[in-house]
Write a protein that holds these residues in place. Structure first.
Motif, PDB file in Angstrom:
ATOM      1  N   ALA A   1       0.831  -1.197   0.000  1.00  0.00           N
ATOM      2  CA  ALA A   1       0.000   0.000   0.000  1.00  0.00           C
ATOM      3  C   ALA A   1       0.871   1.255   0.000  1.00  0.00           C
ATOM      4  CB  ALA A   1      -0.927  -0.011   1.211  1.00  0.00           C
ATOM      5  N   ALA A   2       1.951   1.229   0.790  1.00  0.00           N
ATOM      6  CA  ALA A   2       2.867   2.374   0.823  1.00  0.00           C
ATOM      7  C   ALA A   2       3.551   2.544  -0.529  1.00  0.00           C
ATOM      8  CB  ALA A   2       3.903   2.174   1.919  1.00  0.00           C
ATOM      9  N   PHE A   3       3.916   1.434  -1.150  1.00  0.00           N
ATOM     10  CA  PHE A   3       4.536   1.469  -2.478  1.00  0.00           C
ATOM     11  C   PHE A   3       3.589   2.111  -3.485  1.00  0.00           C
ATOM     12  CE2 PHE A   3       5.984  -0.046  -6.541  1.00  0.00           C
ATOM     13  CZ  PHE A   3       7.352  -0.196  -6.426  1.00  0.00           C
ATOM     14  N   ALA A   4       2.309   1.724  -3.437  1.00  0.00           N
ATOM     15  CA  ALA A   4       1.311   2.277  -4.354  1.00  0.00           C
ATOM     16  C   ALA A   4       1.122   3.773  -4.122  1.00  0.00           C
ATOM     17  CB  ALA A   4      -0.008   1.537  -4.192  1.00  0.00           C
ATOM     18  N   ARG A   5       1.131   4.188  -2.856  1.00  0.00           N
ATOM     19  CA  ARG A   5       0.974   5.629  -2.562  1.00  0.00           C
ATOM     20  C   ARG A   5       2.151   6.415  -3.113  1.00  0.00           C
ATOM     21  NH1 ARG A   5      -0.698   3.557   2.492  1.00  0.00           N
ATOM     22  NH2 ARG A   5       1.311   4.090   3.448  1.00  0.00           N
ATOM     23  N   LEU A   6       3.335   5.882  -2.968  1.00  0.00           N
ATOM     24  CA  LEU A   6       4.512   6.575  -3.478  1.00  0.00           C
ATOM     25  C   LEU A   6       4.498   6.629  -5.009  1.00  0.00           C
ATOM     26  CD1 LEU A   6       7.243   5.105  -1.108  1.00  0.00           C
ATOM     27  CD2 LEU A   6       6.506   7.495  -1.218  1.00  0.00           C
ATOM     28  N   GLN A   7       4.057   5.558  -5.635  1.00  0.00           N
ATOM     29  CA  GLN A   7       3.972   5.546  -7.092  1.00  0.00           C
ATOM     30  C   GLN A   7       3.021   6.603  -7.619  1.00  0.00           C
ATOM     31  OE1 GLN A   7       3.089   1.388  -8.182  1.00  0.00           O
ATOM     32  NE2 GLN A   7       4.926   1.435  -9.456  1.00  0.00           N
ATOM     33  N   SER A   8       1.941   6.803  -6.894  1.00  0.00           N
ATOM     34  CA  SER A   8       0.923   7.745  -7.360  1.00  0.00           C
ATOM     35  C   SER A   8       1.166   9.176  -6.901  1.00  0.00           C
ATOM     36  CB  SER A   8      -0.465   7.298  -6.891  1.00  0.00           C
ATOM     37  OG  SER A   8      -0.523   7.273  -5.471  1.00  0.00           O
ATOM     38  N   GLY A   9       1.933   9.357  -5.814  1.00  0.00           N
ATOM     39  CA  GLY A   9       2.049  10.706  -5.267  1.00  0.00           C
ATOM     40  C   GLY A   9       3.441  11.264  -5.107  1.00  0.00           C
ATOM     41  N   SER A  10       4.485  10.478  -5.397  1.00  0.00           N
ATOM     42  CA  SER A  10       5.853  10.950  -5.174  1.00  0.00           C
ATOM     43  C   SER A  10       6.614  11.032  -6.490  1.00  0.00           C
ATOM     44  CB  SER A  10       6.594  10.023  -4.203  1.00  0.00           C
ATOM     45  OG  SER A  10       7.960  10.375  -4.129  1.00  0.00           O
ATOM     46  N   THR A  11       6.959  12.257  -6.879  1.00  0.00           N
ATOM     47  CA  THR A  11       7.748  12.449  -8.095  1.00  0.00           C
ATOM     48  C   THR A  11       9.132  11.838  -7.952  1.00  0.00           C
ATOM     49  OG1 THR A  11       6.570  14.515  -8.557  1.00  0.00           O
ATOM     50  CG2 THR A  11       8.669  14.174  -9.682  1.00  0.00           C
ATOM     51  N   ALA A  12       9.729  11.981  -6.772  1.00  0.00           N
ATOM     52  CA  ALA A  12      11.065  11.435  -6.534  1.00  0.00           C
ATOM     53  C   ALA A  12      11.063   9.911  -6.634  1.00  0.00           C
ATOM     54  CB  ALA A  12      11.572  11.870  -5.160  1.00  0.00           C
ATOM     55  N   PHE A  13      10.010   9.283  -6.130  1.00  0.00           N
ATOM     56  CA  PHE A  13       9.920   7.822  -6.177  1.00  0.00           C
ATOM     57  C   PHE A  13       9.780   7.350  -7.621  1.00  0.00           C
ATOM     58  CE2 PHE A  13       7.873   3.681  -5.652  1.00  0.00           C
ATOM     59  CZ  PHE A  13       8.625   3.123  -4.626  1.00  0.00           C
ATOM     60  N   ARG A  14       8.934   8.011  -8.391  1.00  0.00           N
ATOM     61  CA  ARG A  14       8.763   7.630  -9.792  1.00  0.00           C
ATOM     62  C   ARG A  14      10.039   7.879 -10.589  1.00  0.00           C
ATOM     63  NH1 ARG A  14       3.725  10.178  -8.992  1.00  0.00           N
ATOM     64  NH2 ARG A  14       4.460  12.038 -10.099  1.00  0.00           N
ATOM     65  N   ARG A  15      10.760   8.939 -10.235  1.00  0.00           N
ATOM     66  CA  ARG A  15      12.039   9.196 -10.904  1.00  0.00           C
ATOM     67  C   ARG A  15      13.031   8.075 -10.606  1.00  0.00           C
ATOM     68  NH1 ARG A  15      13.506  13.426  -8.333  1.00  0.00           N
ATOM     69  NH2 ARG A  15      12.268  14.865  -9.603  1.00  0.00           N
TER      70      ARG A  15
END
Length: 234
Positions: free
Chosen positions: A136-150
């Motif tokens: 769930a935390a991974f999914a939140r970061l994927q959808s809301g964190s630019t740094a994580f997606r980068r």
């Protein structure tokens, strides 16, 4: 405090199943058919293509989506099948395997350009470990964190470049290094490329992603529980 591990086991199975079906089964079956049963390269490669072919067709028809990893493995096998018809030159045979394998690096680089980094499928199981809270935390970061997606893109970019460069080096070696030397040197090049890929992708992407995931888990744990809505306000 009791923890229900059944959802975690199921989640872990769901995470690792695509990797096993798309990578381990085709590669393992190829060597089993060729070395274990003494089949020719063409037949072994063709039979090892069955699993990714079925998965790709099933995803496209039944689930209305194309599994990128399965499609890529299938493409590599098809290229290998086509190139297997060309024989007679030992250097060409050495270059053939590298040329087919370069499709993996190219496919990963294309997935980055399309904004769907393919190597996330290989990285995610090692980050979440089948834990639904981490998922769930991974999914939140994927959808809301630019740094994580980068970081996701960087991880795939590193592996795409490393794998493609490995193939280029091996193709050049096939035509410049003595054949007897290149037979074992090719394996050395592959090991060096894998070690380099792990070190660079870990430092630039996987490590930071682990830190961001830990921070997100801590932040989620520190958030106050949402108060239930009073009955009279419903």
């Amino acid at each position: 405090m009791t923890t229900n591990t059944a959802p975690q086991r199921q989640s872990k199975k769901n995470n690792f199943a695509p990797l096993i079906m798309d990578v381990a089964v085709p590669v393992g079956s190829y060597y089993l058919f060729k070395n274990g049963f003494g089949m020719g390269t063409l037949m072994a490669l063709g039979l090892s293509s069955v699993v990714p072919a079925v998965r790709t067709a099933w995803g496209a028809v039944k689930e209305r989506r194309v599994n990128g990893l399965a499609a890529l493995i299938l493409f590599v096998n098809v290229v290998g099948l086509l190139l297997s018809f060309v024989a007679g030159d030992p250097r060409l045979m050495l270059a053939k395997d590298s040329a087919a394998g370069s499709a993996i690096g190219i496919g990963i680089l294309v997935s980055v350009a399309l904004g769907k980094p393919m190597m996330t499928a290989a990285l995610k199981p090692w980050l979440v470990r089948g834990d639904t809270v981490k998922e769930a935390a991974f999914a939140r970061l994927q959808s809301g964190s630019t740094a994580f997606r980068r970081a996701e893109r960087v991880f795939s970019l590193v592996w795409g470049v490393v794998l493609f460069a490995e193939c280029v080096v091996k193709v050049l070696g096939a035509y410049t290094v003595p054949v007897d030397t290149m037979v074992w040197l090719g394996s050395v090049i592959m090991v060096v490329a894998l070690v380099l890929g792990f070190l660079v992708s870990g430092a630039l992407a996987a490590g930071p992603m682990v830190g961001m995931l830990a921070a997100e888990l801590k932040a989620a744990a520190d958030r106050p529980a949402e108060a239930p809505t009073p009955a009279f306000a419903r």
